[in-house]
Scaffold this active site. Structure first.
Site, PDB file in Angstrom:
ATOM      1  CB  ALA A   1     -36.168  17.546  21.904  1.00  0.00           C
ATOM      2  CG  ASP A   2     -33.514  12.972  20.846  1.00  0.00           C
ATOM      3  OD1 ASP A   2     -33.647  12.455  21.963  1.00  0.00           O
ATOM      4  OD2 ASP A   2     -34.263  12.708  19.896  1.00  0.00           O
TER       5      ASP A   2
END
Length: 410
Positions: free
Chosen positions: A172-173
């Site tokens: 996600a990052d």
């Protein structure tokens, strides 16, 4: 070779972000030649001192080193009025301002978009968040594992009946960083053409959802259910308890909990007095097993209420059916619909960023084979006869909308 200019030479970026997504995006800008100025506290950003996978640096730890190359550092106290004034003066010389503060912090520091646009009207201001600038989840922790769990992706891997499978990286990052990087470039292009700066917002939930363009469209357009088979299709670097845990009626994701606080919530007295950065590593299996046993006794909703109330990072594990109808997804307008000449109404993930001056939109459905062949060649100066010859020779192909369903490809 070192004397060659880079594509973003002359662009100045003020990086007021922490953790991974923001710094990673800013680093990519620096790699392309931007002058990236990292604004951090006088004591240094916390990630300078946080171990990555247990790896300890001599003075600067691995996480910070991996996310902050090609930057200069400005250490300043933003709680002081004079410090805020310094940054605003710096912003007057900048092209891009990037932040991922918690909701309300930028305004409190006098570093929100409306304030900084008065300082520099041509500024590209990028605000990054976990779930969106507003909406029902705006104050939830935007941590990688929790976003992975909510995105639906975990239930597209592993065996049926087994726990959901997180990615082996901070997916996600990384995806949010790439999305922010892409958005900055687009906004700079708009500014180059018009002189206008603008506000750009990027959130992790939309970034990770739109990453699954094919998978979610198989569900939303193809109506194929998200079912796992009997065989697996799958961090050892994070302290316990960190992962997905079965509850009485499903699964929840849990990450980076203070052990004593967690023990009080789940009724596990053996967690009292434990150091998360010591026993969290040395007793990972035991901590996981005890946490799993406790969480299996109540429903997901009950545990999420209790854990979130205690300030523990936790979130639901979604499948696509849950994700599509989630109130934050609906609020964000994450999915879009358009009409296709052969497929009818198409519902699919939309845009992971928001531009205040140049909003994304759908002007064309996914094209048919060669649908615009004649149009494009006409723009290049080809006459109708030339196009017809190339079509007849098989050099070109074209599908005419007026002949769809009647063998209209030529």
């Amino acid at each position: 070779m070192t004397d060659l200019p880079r594509v973003l030479s002359g662009i100045r970026v003020i990086d007021c972000s922490i953790a991974m997504a923001g710094p990673f995006a800013a680093q990519r800008l620096g790699d392309l030649g931007a002058d990236v100025i990292k604004v951090e506290p006088t004591r240094g950003e916390w990630q300078r001192f946080a171990s990555a996978g247990g790896a300890q640096g001599n003075a600067v730890n691995v996480s910070f080193l991996s996310l902050n190359r090609n930057k200069r550092s400005l250490a300043v106290d933003l709680k002081a009025e004079a410090g805020q004034r310094v940054v605003r003066e710096l912003v007057a010389t900048a092209d891009v301002f990037l932040q991922n503060y918690r909701p309300g912090v930028a305004a409190r520091l006098g570093l929100d978009y409306e304030t900084l646009r008065e300082v520099n009207p041509s500024l590209v201001y990028v605000s990054m968040s976990g779930y969106g600038e507003d909406g029902p989840y705006r104050d939830r922790p935007g941590q990688d594992l929790l976003l992975q769990a909510m995105s639906g992706a975990m239930l597209s891997a592993g065996r049926a009946g087994e726990p959901p499978s997180p990615a082996g990286q901070f997916l996600a990052d990384a995806v949010t960083a790439s999305t922010a990087f892409e958005a900055v470039l687009a906004a700079l292009l708009h500014r180059e053409r018009t002189g206008e700066g603008q506000l750009v917002t990027v959130n992790m939930l939309d970034a990770l959802t739109t990453l699954q363009m094919q998978e979610l469209s198989v569900y939303t357009v193809g109506h194929v259910p998200q079912e796992r088979g009997s065989q697996p299709n799958a961090h050892v670097y994070i302290r316990a308890p960190y992962g997905v845990f079965a509850t009485a009626d499903g699964y929840i994701a849990l990450g980076f909990a203070d052990l004593e606080t967690l023990g009080a919530v789940i009724g596990e007295p053996s967690f009292a007095g434990l150091d998360p950065e010591v026993e969290g590593w040395s007793h990972r299996d035991e901590l996981y097993e005890k946490t799993a046993a406790a969480l299996s006794t109540r429903t997901s909703a009950e545990w999420l209420d209790a854990l979130l109330d205690a300030g523990i990072w936790a979130g639901p594990v979604y499948g696509y059916a849950d994700l599509v109808d989630d109130p934050q997804i609906v609020h964000n307008g994450t999915f879009v619909e358009y009409e296709h000449p052969t497929e009818g109404t198409v519902k699919t993930p939309g845009f992971p960023y928001r531009f205040s001056r140049t909003p994304a939109r759908i002007d064309r459905a996914a094209p048919l084979v060669g649908e615009h062949t004649s149009e494009i060649l006409g723009e290049l100066g080809y006459g109708g006869g030339d196009v017809a010859t190339l079509l007849a020779d098989g050099v070109l192909a074209e599908t005419r909308l007026d002949a769809v369903g009647t063998g209209g490809r030529t």
